[in-house]
Design an enzyme around this catalytic site. Structure first.
Site, PDB file in Angstrom:
ATOM      1  N   ALA A  65      47.735  89.995 -70.680  1.00 24.32           N
ATOM      2  CA  ALA A  65      47.376  88.583 -70.584  1.00 24.32           C
ATOM      3  C   ALA A  65      48.598  87.760 -70.959  1.00 24.32           C
ATOM      4  CB  ALA A  65      46.233  88.290 -71.549  1.00 24.32           C
ATOM      5  N   GLY A 110      45.935  93.520 -70.956  1.00 18.19           N
ATOM      6  CA  GLY A 110      45.160  93.173 -69.761  1.00 18.19           C
ATOM      7  C   GLY A 110      45.632  93.897 -68.511  1.00 18.19           C
ATOM      8  N   GLU A 113      43.908  97.078 -68.606  1.00 13.53           N
ATOM      9  CA  GLU A 113      42.496  96.797 -68.312  1.00 13.53           C
ATOM     10  C   GLU A 113      42.275  96.587 -66.809  1.00 13.53           C
ATOM     11  OE1 GLU A 113      42.594  93.746 -71.565  1.00 13.53           O
ATOM     12  OE2 GLU A 113      40.584  94.510 -71.928  1.00 13.53           O
ATOM     13  N   GLU A 133      47.242  94.969 -78.124  1.00 12.76           N
ATOM     14  CA  GLU A 133      46.668  93.740 -78.674  1.00 12.76           C
ATOM     15  C   GLU A 133      46.657  93.730 -80.203  1.00 12.76           C
ATOM     16  OE1 GLU A 133      45.446  95.404 -76.128  1.00 12.76           O
ATOM     17  OE2 GLU A 133      44.880  94.011 -74.538  1.00 12.76           O
TER      18      GLU A 133
HETATM   19  N1  CAA Z   1      52.708  87.236 -71.442  1.00 15.76           N
HETATM   20  C1  CAA Z   1      53.604  86.288 -71.120  1.00 15.76           C
HETATM   21  N2  CAA Z   1      54.901  86.553 -70.851  1.00 15.76           N
HETATM   22  C2  CAA Z   1      55.280  87.857 -70.897  1.00 15.76           C
HETATM   23  C3  CAA Z   1      54.400  88.898 -71.223  1.00 15.76           C
HETATM   24  C4  CAA Z   1      53.048  88.537 -71.494  1.00 15.76           C
HETATM   25  N3  CAA Z   1      52.099  89.459 -71.772  1.00 15.76           N
HETATM   26  N4  CAA Z   1      55.072  90.059 -71.210  1.00 15.76           N
HETATM   27  C5  CAA Z   1      56.332  89.761 -70.885  1.00 15.76           C
HETATM   28  N5  CAA Z   1      56.468  88.436 -70.700  1.00 15.76           N
HETATM   29  C6  CAA Z   1      57.676  87.678 -70.340  1.00 15.76           C
HETATM   30  C7  CAA Z   1      58.653  87.633 -71.517  1.00 15.76           C
HETATM   31  O1  CAA Z   1      58.286  86.614 -72.438  1.00 15.76           O
HETATM   32  C8  CAA Z   1      59.945  87.349 -70.796  1.00 15.76           C
HETATM   33  O2  CAA Z   1      59.994  85.998 -70.459  1.00 15.76           O
HETATM   34  P1  CAA Z   1      61.329  85.117 -70.750  1.00 15.76           P
HETATM   35  O3  CAA Z   1      62.348  85.736 -69.844  1.00 15.76           O
HETATM   36  O4  CAA Z   1      60.921  83.745 -70.343  1.00 15.76           O
HETATM   37  O5  CAA Z   1      61.625  85.294 -72.201  1.00 15.76           O
HETATM   38  C9  CAA Z   1      59.785  88.139 -69.497  1.00 15.76           C
HETATM   39  O6  CAA Z   1      58.382  88.350 -69.330  1.00 15.76           O
HETATM   40  C10 CAA Z   1      60.455  89.492 -69.527  1.00 15.76           C
HETATM   41  O7  CAA Z   1      59.951  90.213 -70.639  1.00 15.76           O
HETATM   42  P2  CAA Z   1      60.883  90.880 -71.756  1.00 15.76           P
HETATM   43  O8  CAA Z   1      62.205  90.172 -71.826  1.00 15.76           O
HETATM   44  O9  CAA Z   1      60.105  90.996 -73.014  1.00 15.76           O
HETATM   45  O10 CAA Z   1      61.117  92.323 -71.090  1.00 15.76           O
HETATM   46  P3  CAA Z   1      61.462  93.677 -71.853  1.00 15.76           P
HETATM   47  O11 CAA Z   1      61.778  94.657 -70.783  1.00 15.76           O
HETATM   48  O12 CAA Z   1      62.453  93.452 -72.925  1.00 15.76           O
HETATM   49  O13 CAA Z   1      60.090  94.122 -72.563  1.00 15.76           O
HETATM   50  C11 CAA Z   1      57.714  94.543 -72.650  1.00 15.76           C
HETATM   51  C12 CAA Z   1      58.983  94.482 -71.780  1.00 15.76           C
HETATM   52  C13 CAA Z   1      57.822  95.695 -73.657  1.00 15.76           C
HETATM   53  C14 CAA Z   1      56.558  94.794 -71.699  1.00 15.76           C
HETATM   54  C15 CAA Z   1      57.550  93.211 -73.414  1.00 15.76           C
HETATM   55  O14 CAA Z   1      57.691  92.132 -72.495  1.00 15.76           O
HETATM   56  C16 CAA Z   1      56.214  93.050 -74.094  1.00 15.76           C
HETATM   57  O15 CAA Z   1      56.000  93.638 -75.127  1.00 15.76           O
HETATM   58  N6  CAA Z   1      55.313  92.244 -73.497  1.00 15.76           N
HETATM   59  C17 CAA Z   1      54.022  91.957 -74.090  1.00 15.76           C
HETATM   60  C18 CAA Z   1      53.062  93.114 -73.933  1.00 15.76           C
HETATM   61  C19 CAA Z   1      51.749  92.805 -74.633  1.00 15.76           C
HETATM   62  O16 CAA Z   1      51.680  92.651 -75.839  1.00 15.76           O
HETATM   63  N7  CAA Z   1      50.676  92.729 -73.838  1.00 15.76           N
HETATM   64  C20 CAA Z   1      49.358  92.437 -74.346  1.00 15.76           C
HETATM   65  C21 CAA Z   1      49.036  90.995 -74.145  1.00 15.76           C
HETATM   66  S1  CAA Z   1      47.561  90.518 -74.960  1.00 15.76           S
HETATM   67  C22 CAA Z   1      46.342  90.914 -73.891  1.00 15.76           C
HETATM   68  O17 CAA Z   1      46.535  91.464 -72.829  1.00 15.76           O
HETATM   69  C23 CAA Z   1      44.975  90.501 -74.410  1.00 15.76           C
HETATM   70  C24 CAA Z   1      43.809  90.787 -73.577  1.00 15.76           C
HETATM   71  O18 CAA Z   1      43.447  91.909 -73.300  1.00 15.76           O
HETATM   72  C25 CAA Z   1      42.961  89.658 -73.204  1.00 15.76           C
END
Ligand code: CAA
Length: 258
Positions: A65, A110, A113, A133
């Protein structure tokens, strides 16, 4: 239909739906869900394909998400977001055709999911999958706490959700989250091969298999068994052309024509 965050392509009887927001690793926000819902409600397109393959543009399948969008959420907004995601993922789970997740890279939160709402998952050997999460003080919000244990059992689901670290594709395969591994450059190709095979089977039987498995998981095994016998019996009604064609083709030593 024009989409900002989705791409759709038809290859014969197979549809390829690509989440296309690579600058945010295809993160899911309300607009993405709206477009997904719009696509899934388009009966003409769905009825023109036999199998749907879902994949992601760039280095991620879907990284979850949209965390930035969630920053300002009120409890009501978060509840609504969770409900929207569930409705859309249920639309996928309830499609009458097989849906294959071609996991080309990160499938997190997500994103996993979404993959779980598909019928089977093919993953790149380099992909990382998980439910992180817990690191954000959240829980999975698009039915992950329910779909994952139904797929891999409570222990494996708790392991993934409580550690929140994600696992390699190989470990996800061992846990039963993923059904097939593929070299990174062949994920789509291998998914399409599976899709082609499925597209050559009886569409009605595929629809029923999906229905029996999904509905059966919510019933007692006795009630689920009865439901299966009922549907099996119904296949032998006079108007069930696919059953007749399948059995005739076998006996006449030819390929069935569905
Ligand atoms: N939401 C919004 N933006 C996201 C994102 C997310 N889930 N995941 C990555 N991005 C964005 C980053 O912020 C970044 O944007 P900027 O260039 O503007 O800074 C861009 O995508 C590239 O990401 P990274 O620079 O972080 O890429 P990386 O290769 O270094 O890392 C990653 C990759 C390990 C996947 C890392 O991006 C990460 O940990 N992302 C979040 C993963 C996460 O926690 N997902 C769960 C979300 S909560 C959820 O899903 C709840 C639910 O069930 C309802």
């Amino acid at each position: 239909m024009h989409f900002n965050y989705l791409k759709f392509e038809k290859r014969g009887k197979i549809g390829i739906l690509t989440l296309n927001r690579p600058e945010a690793l295809n993160a899911l926000n309300k607009d993405v869900f709206k477009e997904l819902s719009c696509f899934l409600e388009d009966r003409e397109t769905i009825q023109s394909i036999r199998v749907l393959v879902v994949t992601g543009e760039g280095k991620a399948f879907v990284a979850g998400a949209d965390i930035k969008a969630m920053q300002e959420y009120s409890p009501q907004m978060a509840y609504d977001f969770s409900e929207i995601g569930k409705v859309v993922f249920d639309q996928i789970a309830n499609l009458e055709i097989p849906v294959i997740a071609a996991i080309n890279g990160f499938a997190l939160g997500g994103g996993l999911e979404l993959a779980l709402s598909c019928d089977i998952r093919v993953a790149s050997e380099k992909a990382r999958l998980g439910l992180p999460e817990v690191n954000l003080g959240l829980i999975p919000g698009f039915n992950g706490t329910q779909r994952l244990p139904r797929l891999v059992g409570a222990g494996n689901a708790m392991y993934l959700m409580m550690l929140g670290e994600g696992v390699t594709a190989a470990e996800a395969y061992q846990l039963g989250v993923v059904q097939k591994l593929a070299p990174p450059e062949s994920v789509l190709e291998i998914s399409l091969e599976l899709a082609e095979k499925m597209a050559s089977k009886s569409p009605n039987a595929l629809r029923l298999i999906k229905l029996m498995v999904r509905e059966g998981l919510e019933l007692s095994s006795e009630d689920a068994g009865k439901m299966e016998s009922k549907e099996f019996g119904r296949l032998f009604k006079e108007d069930q052309k696919e059953r007749k064609e399948g059995i005739d083709a076998f006996l006449e030593k030819r390929k069935p024509n569905w």
